[in-house]
Scaffold this motif. Structure first.
Motif, PDB file in Angstrom:
ATOM      1  N   GLN A 381      -9.641  13.131   0.484  1.00 24.88           N
ATOM      2  CA  GLN A 381      -9.201  13.589  -0.824  1.00 24.88           C
ATOM      3  C   GLN A 381      -7.682  13.564  -0.934  1.00 24.88           C
ATOM      4  OE1 GLN A 381     -12.130  17.089  -0.353  1.00 24.88           O
ATOM      5  NE2 GLN A 381     -11.566  17.130  -2.508  1.00 24.88           N
ATOM      6  N   LYS A 382      -6.990  13.964   0.116  1.00 23.08           N
ATOM      7  CA  LYS A 382      -5.534  13.995   0.091  1.00 23.08           C
ATOM      8  C   LYS A 382      -4.927  12.599  -0.046  1.00 23.08           C
ATOM      9  CE  LYS A 382      -4.697  18.164   2.886  1.00 23.08           C
ATOM     10  NZ  LYS A 382      -3.556  18.714   2.162  1.00 23.08           N
ATOM     11  N   VAL A 383      -5.522  11.625   0.600  1.00 23.60           N
ATOM     12  CA  VAL A 383      -4.894  10.311   0.704  1.00 23.60           C
ATOM     13  C   VAL A 383      -5.427   9.324  -0.321  1.00 23.60           C
ATOM     14  CG1 VAL A 383      -6.466   9.138   2.309  1.00 23.60           C
ATOM     15  CG2 VAL A 383      -3.989   8.784   2.509  1.00 23.60           C
ATOM     16  N   ARG A 384      -6.341   9.719  -1.176  1.00 23.18           N
ATOM     17  CA  ARG A 384      -6.998   8.771  -2.084  1.00 23.18           C
ATOM     18  C   ARG A 384      -6.007   8.030  -2.979  1.00 23.18           C
ATOM     19  NH1 ARG A 384     -11.604   7.124  -4.393  1.00 23.18           N
ATOM     20  NH2 ARG A 384     -11.628   6.754  -6.632  1.00 23.18           N
ATOM     21  N   ASP A 385      -5.170   8.745  -3.715  1.00 22.32           N
ATOM     22  CA  ASP A 385      -4.249   8.088  -4.654  1.00 22.32           C
ATOM     23  C   ASP A 385      -3.206   7.263  -3.915  1.00 22.32           C
ATOM     24  OD1 ASP A 385      -5.565   9.156  -6.823  1.00 22.32           O
ATOM     25  OD2 ASP A 385      -4.286  10.940  -6.910  1.00 22.32           O
ATOM     26  N   VAL A 386      -2.742   7.753  -2.772  1.00 23.75           N
ATOM     27  CA  VAL A 386      -1.768   6.992  -1.991  1.00 23.75           C
ATOM     28  C   VAL A 386      -2.389   5.702  -1.486  1.00 23.75           C
ATOM     29  CG1 VAL A 386      -0.299   7.037   0.059  1.00 23.75           C
ATOM     30  CG2 VAL A 386      -0.534   9.086  -1.356  1.00 23.75           C
ATOM     31  N   GLU A 387      -3.630   5.768  -1.042  1.00 21.46           N
ATOM     32  CA  GLU A 387      -4.302   4.562  -0.559  1.00 21.46           C
ATOM     33  C   GLU A 387      -4.483   3.541  -1.681  1.00 21.46           C
ATOM     34  OE1 GLU A 387      -8.806   3.744   0.650  1.00 21.46           O
ATOM     35  OE2 GLU A 387      -7.733   4.877   2.201  1.00 21.46           O
ATOM     36  N   ARG A 388      -4.840   3.973  -2.864  1.00 22.71           N
ATOM     37  CA  ARG A 388      -5.017   3.043  -3.988  1.00 22.71           C
ATOM     38  C   ARG A 388      -3.689   2.382  -4.342  1.00 22.71           C
ATOM     39  NH1 ARG A 388      -7.477   5.692  -8.982  1.00 22.71           N
ATOM     40  NH2 ARG A 388      -7.664   3.490  -9.568  1.00 22.71           N
ATOM     41  N   ALA A 389      -2.582   3.158  -4.336  1.00 21.30           N
ATOM     42  CA  ALA A 389      -1.269   2.576  -4.621  1.00 21.30           C
ATOM     43  C   ALA A 389      -0.864   1.589  -3.532  1.00 21.30           C
ATOM     44  CB  ALA A 389      -0.224   3.684  -4.756  1.00 21.30           C
ATOM     45  N   TYR A 390      -1.134   1.922  -2.286  1.00 17.73           N
ATOM     46  CA  TYR A 390      -0.797   1.021  -1.178  1.00 17.73           C
ATOM     47  C   TYR A 390      -1.587  -0.286  -1.278  1.00 17.73           C
ATOM     48  CZ  TYR A 390      -0.443  -0.751   3.585  1.00 17.73           C
ATOM     49  OH  TYR A 390      -0.229  -1.558   4.677  1.00 17.73           O
ATOM     50  N   LEU A 391      -2.879  -0.191  -1.586  1.00 13.19           N
ATOM     51  CA  LEU A 391      -3.697  -1.398  -1.703  1.00 13.19           C
ATOM     52  C   LEU A 391      -3.252  -2.256  -2.878  1.00 13.19           C
ATOM     53  CD1 LEU A 391      -7.248   0.053  -0.939  1.00 13.19           C
ATOM     54  CD2 LEU A 391      -5.820  -1.361   0.552  1.00 13.19           C
ATOM     55  N   ALA A 392      -2.858  -1.648  -3.992  1.00 13.39           N
ATOM     56  CA  ALA A 392      -2.354  -2.427  -5.127  1.00 13.39           C
ATOM     57  C   ALA A 392      -1.079  -3.162  -4.744  1.00 13.39           C
ATOM     58  CB  ALA A 392      -2.117  -1.502  -6.319  1.00 13.39           C
ATOM     59  N   THR A 393      -0.185  -2.470  -4.038  1.00  7.74           N
ATOM     60  CA  THR A 393       1.046  -3.129  -3.576  1.00  7.74           C
ATOM     61  C   THR A 393       0.731  -4.287  -2.646  1.00  7.74           C
ATOM     62  OG1 THR A 393       2.216  -1.012  -3.731  1.00  7.74           O
ATOM     63  CG2 THR A 393       3.231  -2.721  -2.399  1.00  7.74           C
ATOM     64  N   LEU A 394      -0.198  -4.083  -1.742  1.00 11.42           N
ATOM     65  CA  LEU A 394      -0.557  -5.129  -0.787  1.00 11.42           C
ATOM     66  C   LEU A 394      -1.167  -6.339  -1.490  1.00 11.42           C
ATOM     67  CD1 LEU A 394      -0.570  -5.628   2.269  1.00 11.42           C
ATOM     68  CD2 LEU A 394      -2.887  -4.730   2.328  1.00 11.42           C
ATOM     69  N   ARG A 395      -2.001  -6.117  -2.484  1.00  6.20           N
ATOM     70  CA  ARG A 395      -2.632  -7.244  -3.189  1.00  6.20           C
ATOM     71  C   ARG A 395      -1.611  -8.044  -3.985  1.00  6.20           C
ATOM     72  NH1 ARG A 395      -6.558  -2.971  -4.772  1.00  6.20           N
ATOM     73  NH2 ARG A 395      -8.184  -2.930  -3.178  1.00  6.20           N
ATOM     74  N   PHE A 396      -0.704  -7.356  -4.687  1.00  4.63           N
ATOM     75  CA  PHE A 396       0.324  -8.075  -5.442  1.00  4.63           C
ATOM     76  C   PHE A 396       1.286  -8.796  -4.516  1.00  4.63           C
ATOM     77  CE2 PHE A 396      -0.900  -5.233  -8.968  1.00  4.63           C
ATOM     78  CZ  PHE A 396      -1.025  -6.187  -9.968  1.00  4.63           C
ATOM     79  N   MET A 397       1.540  -8.268  -3.334  1.00  6.04           N
ATOM     80  CA  MET A 397       2.379  -8.972  -2.358  1.00  6.04           C
ATOM     81  C   MET A 397       1.707 -10.265  -1.919  1.00  6.04           C
ATOM     82  SD  MET A 397       3.752  -7.702   1.385  1.00  6.04           S
ATOM     83  CE  MET A 397       2.144  -7.923   2.126  1.00  6.04           C
ATOM     84  N   MET A 398       0.396 -10.226  -1.686  1.00  5.56           N
ATOM     85  CA  MET A 398      -0.305 -11.435  -1.294  1.00  5.56           C
ATOM     86  C   MET A 398      -0.313 -12.468  -2.423  1.00  5.56           C
ATOM     87  SD  MET A 398      -1.033 -10.760   1.771  1.00  5.56           S
ATOM     88  CE  MET A 398      -1.983 -12.237   2.100  1.00  5.56           C
ATOM     89  N   VAL A 399      -0.431 -12.005  -3.673  1.00  6.22           N
ATOM     90  CA  VAL A 399      -0.359 -12.942  -4.802  1.00  6.22           C
ATOM     91  C   VAL A 399       1.016 -13.585  -4.868  1.00  6.22           C
ATOM     92  CG1 VAL A 399      -0.423 -13.107  -7.322  1.00  6.22           C
ATOM     93  CG2 VAL A 399      -2.155 -11.776  -6.113  1.00  6.22           C
ATOM     94  N   ASN A 400       2.068 -12.786  -4.698  1.00  7.15           N
ATOM     95  CA  ASN A 400       3.433 -13.333  -4.718  1.00  7.15           C
ATOM     96  C   ASN A 400       3.666 -14.309  -3.577  1.00  7.15           C
ATOM     97  OD1 ASN A 400       6.579 -12.649  -3.707  1.00  7.15           O
ATOM     98  ND2 ASN A 400       6.313 -13.082  -5.892  1.00  7.15           N
ATOM     99  N   MET A 401       3.124 -13.994  -2.410  1.00 10.51           N
ATOM    100  CA  MET A 401       3.244 -14.916  -1.283  1.00 10.51           C
ATOM    101  C   MET A 401       2.534 -16.231  -1.583  1.00 10.51           C
ATOM    102  SD  MET A 401       2.691 -12.314   1.937  1.00 10.51           S
ATOM    103  CE  MET A 401       2.613 -13.664   3.103  1.00 10.51           C
ATOM    104  N   GLY A 402       1.401 -16.165  -2.255  1.00  8.93           N
ATOM    105  CA  GLY A 402       0.692 -17.398  -2.612  1.00  8.93           C
ATOM    106  C   GLY A 402       1.460 -18.249  -3.584  1.00  8.93           C
TER     107      GLY A 402
END
Length: 635
Positions: A381-402
Motif C-alpha cells: 500500500q505504501k509503495v503503490r503510487d511510487v511504483e506506478r510512477a517509476y514504471l511510467a518513467t521506465l516505459r517512456f525511457m524505453m520509448v525514447n531509447m527506441g
C-alpha cells in the motif's frame, strides 16, 4: 473484472437454525468487506490491488499505457521491498530455536492452603517440641519466606517445563509454516492472520512392541490463513472482540471421515455432507472464491478433492446452543462458541473450553495500525503510487531509447520509385548506394532527409532513481537491506552502518510489536490455558504468565550484537593507537560482551575467555525432553 461473492443459501425448511445464523453473519461480513474503507478504497479492492502488485499484474489504467506505448516491461518494487521485509522477519522470528514469546513465573506467587498448613505445623514443632523462647513473629516471617522461595523455585521449574512443552507442540503442529505464510501477508496486505491451535485428529506412526503402527491421536495444529479466507462482523476491533470472526477452510474426504471419531462433531450431519458431496448436491466451492487458490473443476468428488468448510468463532445465546444438546446453559446468556458448517449443515458446535473465553484461535495483525480496527497499512500500500510512477518513467525511457536508437527520415518518392520496389523504400542498409533522379526544382536537395531525435535517457534515469530512493524513504526499508551495495556516506564506516541499521529497524520493530500484542500474546495464553486444563503431567503446571516480548527481544539482541562489535572495534583500535595505554580490563570486557552477544554461553565466559582463563569448555546441557504427546480434548 472481479467475481462477486457468492452468498450462502439455507433452505427455508432447514432444521439447522445455527447454520442459518452463521450464514447470515457470513453474508453480512462479505458485504462489510466491500463497504469498509481503507485509504479511500474498499477493503476488497485494496486486497485485490495488493495481490496484483505482489504478482506483477497491471491495473487496467496501467495496461492501457502499456498497450499505447508497446512496452510491457515490469519492475516489481512492491515485491522487492516486501521480500526484503519477509526475509528479515523470517531470520528474526522463524530461523531460531525459540518461540517469539516466553513464560515467566509470577513474581509473588499466591501461597496455597497446603503451604500455610505446612508453615503452621513447623511453628507448632518449634513451640512444643524444642521449647522455643525466641520471637514468634520473626519465626513465622522466616518460615513464610523459606516457603515462598521454595514455591518460587517450583514455579520456575514448572514454567520452564511448560515452555518446553508448548515449544514442542508448536513445532510439531506446523507453527513455522503458518508463521511463514503470515509474515508474507504481513508485508503484502492490510492485515495478516494465523489460525490455531486447532485440536485435530492426526495419524502418526508410533512404536508398539516390536514394530511401527499407525495411530490416530488428537494434536494441536497451526494452519496458514489467507486474507481472502478471513472475515469478521462489522463490530470487530480485532480478532478477539466483536460478534464473530469467520475462517474459510478446505477439508478432504479423509479428514471428514476422521471427524466422525471426534466428540465435538455431529456425526449425522457429517454423514449427510459426505453423501451430498458424493452425489453432487453440495457444491465443493459454495462460498466466495479465493484469488490465491485456483478454482478446481472435477467430475465427481474423488479422494483428492476438497470441500469448503466455514469455521465460526463468536457469540451465541444459550437458547440457540441448547438446541444441539449442550446442557447447563442459561437461555438468556451468551457464550463464546465454535461452529463449523458445510453447505446447509452444521457439523460441529461446542463452547470454547478454555478458561479465557475471549481468546479465539484466530489472530490478526497489520504492519502499521490503521486506527481502532483490523485493516492497517502494508508495504504494498505504501509503495503503490511510487511504483506506478517509476514504471511510467521506465516505459517512456524505453520509448525514447527506441526513437533515438536509429535514424528517422523521409524520402522523395518520385525520385527513387524507378530504382526501388515499394517494399524497399522505407528500408535502410549499410554500405548501400541508392540511385535517384535529378532534382527537378534545380535546388540541389537530396532525395533522403534524416532527423535526430533528442536522447533523454540520462534525465529519465535520474527521475527513475528519484522514485527508487523515494520508495526507500516511504517504506523505510533502505536499499542496503535487500543486498544493494551502498558504499558512500555513512555506509563506509562500521559505526555509520550500525547507526543506519538501528534506524532502519525502528519501523519494523513497531510492526513486530503489533505481532506481539495481537498474535503472540493471545496465542501463548491460549496454549498455556489448554495445557493447564488438559495436559496429564502435573509437573508442567504452575503459576506463570506469558511475556510476548520474544520478537522485540530478538531485534534488540541484533542491535546489541552490532553495538558490541562496534565497541570491540573501537577499543581494539584505541588500544593499538595508544600502544597499551588502554586498561586491559576494558579490552577484556569488550571481548566478553562481543562474544556473549554472538551467542557464546555465559558459563564459558565465566572468569574470562577460555583462552585467557585456561578453563576447558563445559559441555552444554541439553534441554529437558518434552512430555509424551498424549492428549484427550474434552469438548
Amino acid at each position: 473484472m472481479k467475481e462477486p461473492a457468492v452468498e450462502i443459501e439455507v433452505p427455508n425448511k432447514s432444521v439447522d437454525p445455527i447454520a442459518a445464523i452463521v450464514s447470515q453473519r457470513w453474508n453480512n461480513a462479505v458485504f462489510w468487506r466491500s463497504q469498509e474503507k481503507v485509504g479511500g478504497k474498499s477493503l476488497r479492492t485494496v486486497l485485490s490491488d495488493c495481490y496484483d502488485q505482489r504478482e506483477g499484474i497491471l491495473a487496467p489504467c496501467d495496461q492501457e499505457i502499456v498497450d499505447m506505448l508497446g512496452v510491457d516491461m515490469y519492475v516489481n518494487i512492491s515485491g522487492l521491498k516486501s521480500s526484503a521485509l519477509v526475509a528479515w522477519m523470517r531470520d528474526l522470528l522463524i530461523n531460531t530455536a525459540e518461540l517469539p514469546f516466553t513464560l515467566s513465573p509470577t513474581p509473588l506467587p499466591e501461597m496455597s492452603d497446603a503451604s500455610r498448613l505446612r508453615i503452621l505445623n513447623q511453628v507448632k514443632r518449634q513451640l512444643y517440641g524444642q521449647g522455643f523462647d525466641g520471637d514468634l513473629l520473626s519465626l513465622v516471617r522466616e518460615l513464610k519466606f523459606q516457603q515462598r522461595e521454595a514455591e518460587m523455585n517450583e514455579a520456575t521449574h514448572a514454567a520452564d517445563a511448560m515452555y518446553t512443552l508448548i515449544k514442542d507442540q508448536c513445532w510439531q503442529g506446523g507453527f513455522r509454516r503458518a508463521m511463514l505464510k503470515m509474515i508474507n501477508d504481513f508485508a503484502t496486505y492490510p492485515f495478516a492472520g494465523m489460525h490455531g491451535p486447532i485440536p485435530t485428529m492426526v495419524t502418526q506412526m508410533e512404536w508398539s512392541g516390536s514394530q511401527l503402527r499407525p495411530k490416530n491421536s488428537v494434536q494441536f495444529q497451526f494452519r496458514p490463513l489467507s486474507v481472502f479466507d478471513t472475515f469478521w462482523t462489522p463490530d470487530s476491533r480485532d480478532a478477539q472482540s466483536g460478534t464473530a470472526v469467520m475462517v474459510r477452510e478446505r477439508i478432504t474426504k479423509q479428514e471428514l471421515y476422521k471427524c466422525l471419531n471426534m466428540k465435538s462433531y455431529i456425526k449425522a450431519n457429517v454423514l449427510k455432507v459426505l453423501e451430498g458431496c458424493v452425489s453432487g448436491r453440495i457444491d465443493s466451492m459454495w462460498m466466495s472464491r479465493n484469488r490465491e487458490q485456483p478454482d478446481s473443476f472435477a467430475w465427481g468428488w474423488g479422494n483428492g478433492e476438497t470441500v469448503e468448510v466455514l469455521r465460526h468463532y463468536g457469540i451465541l445465546s444459550g437458547r440457540e446452543l441448547m438446541m444441539y444438546g449442550i446442557t447447563g446453559l442459561e437461555a438468556n446468556d451468551y457464550y463464546e462458541s465454535t461452529v463449523s458448517m458445510i453447505g446447509p449443515y452444521t457439523i460441529q458446535v461446542f463452547i470454547n473450553p478454555n478458561p479465557a473465553v475471549n481468546i479465539r484461535p484466530v489472530y490478526l495483525a497489520s504492519f502499521e495500525q490503521g486506527g481502532d480496527r483490523i485493516p492497517g497499512v502494508s508495504i504494498c500500500q505504501k509503495v503503490r503510487d511510487v511504483e506506478r510512477a517509476y514504471l511510467a518513467t521506465l516505459r517512456f525511457m524505453m520509448v525514447n531509447m527506441g526513437y533515438a536508437a536509429g535514424p528517422i527520415g523521409e524520402v522523395d518518392y518520385s525520385r527513387v520509385q524507378r530504382y526501388m520496389t515499394p517494399e524497399d523504400v522505407g528500408q535502410l542498409a549499410a554500405l548501400t548506394m541508392y540511385p535517384v533522379d535529378p532534382d527537378m526544382s534545380a535546388g540541389g536537395r537530396p532525395a533522403h532527409y534524416f532527423h535526430n531525435v533528442p536522447a533523454n535517457v540520462g534525465a529519465f534515469m535520474n527521475v527513475g532513481q528519484f522514485f527508487m530512493d523515494l520508495a526507500d524513504r516511504i517504506t523505510q526499508i533502505p536499499a542496503s537491506i535487500h543486498g544493494e551495495p551502498v558504499g558512500t556516506g555513512a555506509n563506509r564506516t562500521f559505526r555509520g552502518m550500525a547507526m543506519l541499521y538501528g534506524n532502519a529497524i525502528k519501523p519494523i520493530q513497531s510492526g513486530i510489536a503489533n505481532l506481539d500484542e495481537m498474535v503472540f500474546a493471545p496465542l501463548g495464553n491460549l496454549m498455556y490455558n489448554y495445557n493447564m486444563r488438559y495436559w496429564p503431567d502435573e509437573s508442567v503446571k504452575g503459576d506463570a504468565k506469558i511475556l510476548a516480548q520474544g520478537s522485540t527481544g530478538l531485534i534488540q539482541k541484533e542491535v546489541a550484537k552490532q553495538t558490541a562489535l562496534d565497541t570491540l572495534q573501537l577499543v581494539a583500535t584505541a588500544g593499538s593507537a595508544a600502544q597499551g595505554m588502554v586498561n586491559p580490563r576494558a579490552v577484556q570486557w569488550a571481548v566478553d560482551t562481543a562474544l556473549r552477544a554472538s551467542g557464546v554461553p555465559a558459563e564459558v565466559l565465566e572468569g574470562g575467555t577460555p583462552a585467557a582463563a585456561g578453563a576447558p569448555q563445559q559441555q552444554q546441557q541439553q534441554p529437558p525432553a518434552a512430555p509424551e504427546q498424549a492428549m484427550e480434548v474434552q469438548q
